[in-house]
Write a protein that holds these residues in place. Structure first.
Motif, PDB file in Angstrom:
ATOM      1  N   ALA A 287       1.127  -1.576   0.011  1.00 51.00           N
ATOM      2  CA  ALA A 287      -0.339   0.070   0.557  1.00 51.00           C
ATOM      3  C   ALA A 287       1.038   1.094   0.242  1.00 51.00           C
ATOM      4  O   ALA A 287       0.378   2.259   0.181  1.00 51.00           O
ATOM      5  CB  ALA A 287      -0.831  -0.125   1.555  1.00 51.00           C
ATOM      6  N   ALA A 288       2.065   1.024   0.761  1.00 50.75           N
ATOM      7  CA  ALA A 288       2.700   2.515   0.412  1.00 50.75           C
ATOM      8  C   ALA A 288       3.576   2.963  -0.303  1.00 50.75           C
ATOM      9  O   ALA A 288       4.453   1.970  -1.599  1.00 50.75           O
ATOM     10  CB  ALA A 288       3.986   2.289   1.717  1.00 50.75           C
ATOM     11  N   PRO A 289       3.514   3.662  -0.756  1.00 51.16           N
ATOM     12  CA  PRO A 289       3.699   4.709  -2.512  1.00 51.16           C
ATOM     13  C   PRO A 289       5.510   4.867  -2.312  1.00 51.16           C
ATOM     14  O   PRO A 289       6.299   4.874  -3.330  1.00 51.16           O
ATOM     15  CB  PRO A 289       2.812   5.457  -2.287  1.00 51.16           C
ATOM     16  CG  PRO A 289       2.191   6.350  -1.033  1.00 51.16           C
ATOM     17  CD  PRO A 289       2.916   4.903  -0.455  1.00 51.16           C
ATOM     18  N   ARG A 290       6.097   4.907  -1.449  1.00 45.47           N
ATOM     19  CA  ARG A 290       7.506   5.220  -1.353  1.00 45.47           C
ATOM     20  C   ARG A 290       7.907   4.815   0.407  1.00 45.47           C
ATOM     21  O   ARG A 290       7.086   4.471   0.794  1.00 45.47           O
ATOM     22  CB  ARG A 290       8.151   6.781  -1.896  1.00 45.47           C
ATOM     23  CG  ARG A 290       7.172   7.849  -0.467  1.00 45.47           C
ATOM     24  CD  ARG A 290       7.469   9.145  -1.402  1.00 45.47           C
ATOM     25  NE  ARG A 290       6.508   9.246  -1.791  1.00 45.47           N
ATOM     26  CZ  ARG A 290       5.024   9.632  -2.058  1.00 45.47           C
ATOM     27  NH1 ARG A 290       4.412  10.043  -1.083  1.00 45.47           N
ATOM     28  NH2 ARG A 290       3.965   9.874  -3.046  1.00 45.47           N
ATOM     29  N   SER A 291       9.146   4.917  -0.142  1.00 50.54           N
ATOM     30  CA  SER A 291      10.665   4.486   1.877  1.00 50.54           C
ATOM     31  C   SER A 291      10.571   5.960   2.082  1.00 50.54           C
ATOM     32  O   SER A 291      10.520   6.878   0.998  1.00 50.54           O
ATOM     33  CB  SER A 291      11.728   4.504   1.394  1.00 50.54           C
ATOM     34  OG  SER A 291      12.170   4.354   2.141  1.00 50.54           O
ATOM     35  N   PRO A 292      10.241   6.250   3.245  1.00 54.45           N
ATOM     36  CA  PRO A 292       9.565   5.537   3.973  1.00 54.45           C
ATOM     37  C   PRO A 292       7.797   5.140   4.796  1.00 54.45           C
ATOM     38  O   PRO A 292       7.842   5.657   3.618  1.00 54.45           O
ATOM     39  CB  PRO A 292      10.434   6.418   5.477  1.00 54.45           C
ATOM     40  CG  PRO A 292      10.313   7.999   4.650  1.00 54.45           C
ATOM     41  CD  PRO A 292      10.651   7.913   3.641  1.00 54.45           C
ATOM     42  N   PRO A 303      -7.093  -2.010   6.949  1.00 54.56           N
ATOM     43  CA  PRO A 303      -8.397  -3.000   6.796  1.00 54.56           C
ATOM     44  C   PRO A 303      -8.088  -4.314   5.729  1.00 54.56           C
ATOM     45  O   PRO A 303      -9.263  -5.001   5.827  1.00 54.56           O
ATOM     46  CB  PRO A 303      -9.255  -1.756   6.242  1.00 54.56           C
ATOM     47  CG  PRO A 303      -8.729  -0.723   6.666  1.00 54.56           C
ATOM     48  CD  PRO A 303      -7.057  -0.964   6.296  1.00 54.56           C
ATOM     49  N   GLU A 304      -7.397  -4.266   4.900  1.00 48.28           N
ATOM     50  CA  GLU A 304      -7.534  -5.189   4.468  1.00 48.28           C
ATOM     51  C   GLU A 304      -6.799  -6.290   4.432  1.00 48.28           C
ATOM     52  O   GLU A 304      -6.771  -7.299   3.831  1.00 48.28           O
ATOM     53  CB  GLU A 304      -6.388  -4.676   2.718  1.00 48.28           C
ATOM     54  CG  GLU A 304      -5.979  -5.354   1.646  1.00 48.28           C
ATOM     55  CD  GLU A 304      -5.181  -4.724   0.482  1.00 48.28           C
ATOM     56  OE1 GLU A 304      -5.006  -5.807  -0.575  1.00 48.28           O
ATOM     57  OE2 GLU A 304      -4.970  -4.158   0.495  1.00 48.28           O
ATOM     58  N   ALA A 305      -5.241  -5.587   5.441  1.00 49.39           N
ATOM     59  CA  ALA A 305      -5.426  -7.504   6.072  1.00 49.39           C
ATOM     60  C   ALA A 305      -6.395  -7.592   7.114  1.00 49.39           C
ATOM     61  O   ALA A 305      -6.062  -8.871   7.192  1.00 49.39           O
ATOM     62  CB  ALA A 305      -3.772  -6.132   6.559  1.00 49.39           C
ATOM     63  N   GLU A 306      -6.430  -6.914   7.580  1.00 48.35           N
ATOM     64  CA  GLU A 306      -7.734  -7.247   8.494  1.00 48.35           C
ATOM     65  C   GLU A 306      -8.658  -8.359   7.609  1.00 48.35           C
ATOM     66  O   GLU A 306      -9.475  -9.526   8.027  1.00 48.35           O
ATOM     67  CB  GLU A 306      -8.177  -6.108   9.687  1.00 48.35           C
ATOM     68  CG  GLU A 306      -7.778  -5.775  10.412  1.00 48.35           C
ATOM     69  CD  GLU A 306      -8.391  -3.911  11.330  1.00 48.35           C
ATOM     70  OE1 GLU A 306      -9.454  -3.873  10.650  1.00 48.35           O
ATOM     71  OE2 GLU A 306      -7.286  -3.551  11.949  1.00 48.35           O
ATOM     72  N   GLU A 307      -8.716  -7.670   6.783  1.00 48.50           N
ATOM     73  CA  GLU A 307      -9.953  -8.522   5.575  1.00 48.50           C
ATOM     74  C   GLU A 307      -9.521  -9.787   5.703  1.00 48.50           C
ATOM     75  O   GLU A 307      -9.924 -10.894   5.254  1.00 48.50           O
ATOM     76  CB  GLU A 307     -10.756  -7.791   4.561  1.00 48.50           C
ATOM     77  CG  GLU A 307     -11.037  -8.042   3.832  1.00 48.50           C
ATOM     78  CD  GLU A 307     -12.507  -7.734   2.365  1.00 48.50           C
ATOM     79  OE1 GLU A 307     -12.454  -8.283   1.227  1.00 48.50           O
ATOM     80  OE2 GLU A 307     -11.548  -6.530   2.640  1.00 48.50           O
TER      81      GLU A 307
END
Length: 397
Positions: A287-292, A303-307
């Motif tokens: 989900a992260a667009p970039r670092s950090p 929410p996606e992880a919980e699903e």
């Protein structure tokens, strides 16, 4: 973030990219290997803990450590409806095959294989007409050794002979048993007796088991001396430092960093359970667009992880339960809300449901057999899966 480079690995028994927080257990097993190799008396080892804390991963790591020392190794996964006779025979066959090329006396290996074949074929629980067993052992079965039909006698003789082969080479044999709480009561008694004999003779063969938190009581119920027979190691959630390390180390190898706020949010979400750490880490990376990686990325991904957990980790187990069993677990969840989902009294479950405790025994016993709950101690019942109570409380009635 490139999903192809995502280093996290949530999976059943799948080794995480960074095995954090288990240095104590690894050091303990290193000592066990070294002492056994030197002929020093040492206890076999048992790992216990809830599902998702990494018992199988640790068991597989122990197996790799033994193989690096040129030990013979074999592994089985216990099943409640299966005798351990043939699985153990297959595991020891694998272990001795690893040792055979280095042994200078082929007749010694051949004799052990004949005993192993006799042991495996003498299975009184096998269905009629299925006594033939062909593991690729071309020698005839021995007579009068490990073939009495009494598992305790046969397993003891088999272990002694296997240890003798390892002694010839100055190494050991390690037998790994996953889901050890599912070994049938007569078989667990025989296993303890065989390990007890080895501990007295100093034979270089150890049994390393892994199972749910009530495994020590299962072993104790079979043989009173089992408390002194095994070295017990309880595997629990990771502390904050170890959980952070499990996320940071793999990310650094990919040139990616986390903000302190992101790590705090991930620890709060995963609660230190290794499987959840990997699950949340994987989804947050994608989900992260970039670092950090930031706390906002964690918020978007949660929410996606919980699903995913609701469907794969929790839902698949919930679907296996009957309506009566689900009712029992819902009561456990409601009662457990006040104590952080620690084990609850069975009497309280009955009171909550307005039923007599005896009428709920079938549902409770069936849930135990399905591996969804465990009897923590007399009169207490708990979930085998962390956060399962929280999941149940979120389900519509």
């Amino acid at each position: 973030m490139d999903p192809v480079r995502n280093p996290y690995a949530p999976g059943a028994g799948q080794r995480p990219p960074e095995l954090a927080g288990r240095d104590r257990e690894l050091s303990q097993f290193e000592v066990v290997l070294e002492r056994v190799a030197r002929g020093r008396p040492e206890r076999s080892m048992v790992l216990t803990g809830l599902r998702g804390v990494g018992k199988t991963v640790l068991l597989n790591t122990f197996k790799s450590m033994a193989m690096q020392r040129l030990w013979g190794t074999g592994k089985i996964e216990a099943r409640p409806d299966q005798s351990i006779r043939r699985p153990i025979a297959a595991a020891l066959h694998m272990a001795v095959r690893e040792l055979a090329p280095r042994h200078r006396a082929p007749d010694r290996i051949e004799y052990f294989l004949s005993v192993l074949k006799a042991f495996a074929m003498r299975d009184p629980t096998a269905a009629k007409g299925t006594s033939h067993w062909s593991p690729g052992i071309d020698v005839p079965a021995a007579r009068g050794r490990a073939d009495s039909g009494d598992l305790e006698i046969d397993l003891t003789e088999l272990f002694v002979d296997a240890a003798s082969v390892a002694t010839d080479l100055g190494v050991g044999i390690a037998l790994f048993i996953d889901e050890m709480q599912d070994v049938r009561a007569p078989d667990i008694s025989a296993l303890c007796a065989a390990c007890h004999e080895l501990s007295q003779t100093g034979g270089p063969l150890i049994v390393v088991g892994a199972g749910l938190p009530h495994l020590p009581s299962v072993l104790s119920a079979s043989k009173s001396y089992s408390e002194r027979l095994f070295r017990y190691a309880r595997i629990d959630r990771l502390d904050r430092e170890a959980a952070d390390q499990a996320l940071i180390a793999p990310a650094e190898r990919e040139g990616v960093e986390y903000t302190p706020e992101a790590l705090e949010a991930l620890y709060e979400a995963a609660d230190g359970y290794p499987y959840f750490v990997q699950a949340y880490g994987k989804v947050t990376w994608d989900a992260a667009p970039r670092s950090p990686i930031t706390a906002d990325d964690v918020k978007v991904a949660a929410p996606e992880a919980e699903e995913e957990l609701a469907v794969g980790f929790f839902g698949s187990r919930y679907e296996r339960a009957t309506p009566a069993e689900r009712e029992y677990m819902r009561a456990m969840a409601e009662i457990g809300a006040a104590n952080g989902d620690e084990p609850v009294p069975t009497s309280e479950v009955a009171k909550w449901l307005g039923r007599k405790p005896s009428s709920l025994s079938p549902a409770r016993d069936s849930l135990i057999k399905k591996g969804l709950v465990y009897s923590a101690e007399r009169g207490l019942i708990g979930f085998t899966v962390p956060h399962f109570g929280k999941f149940l409380r979120a389900q519509p009635v």
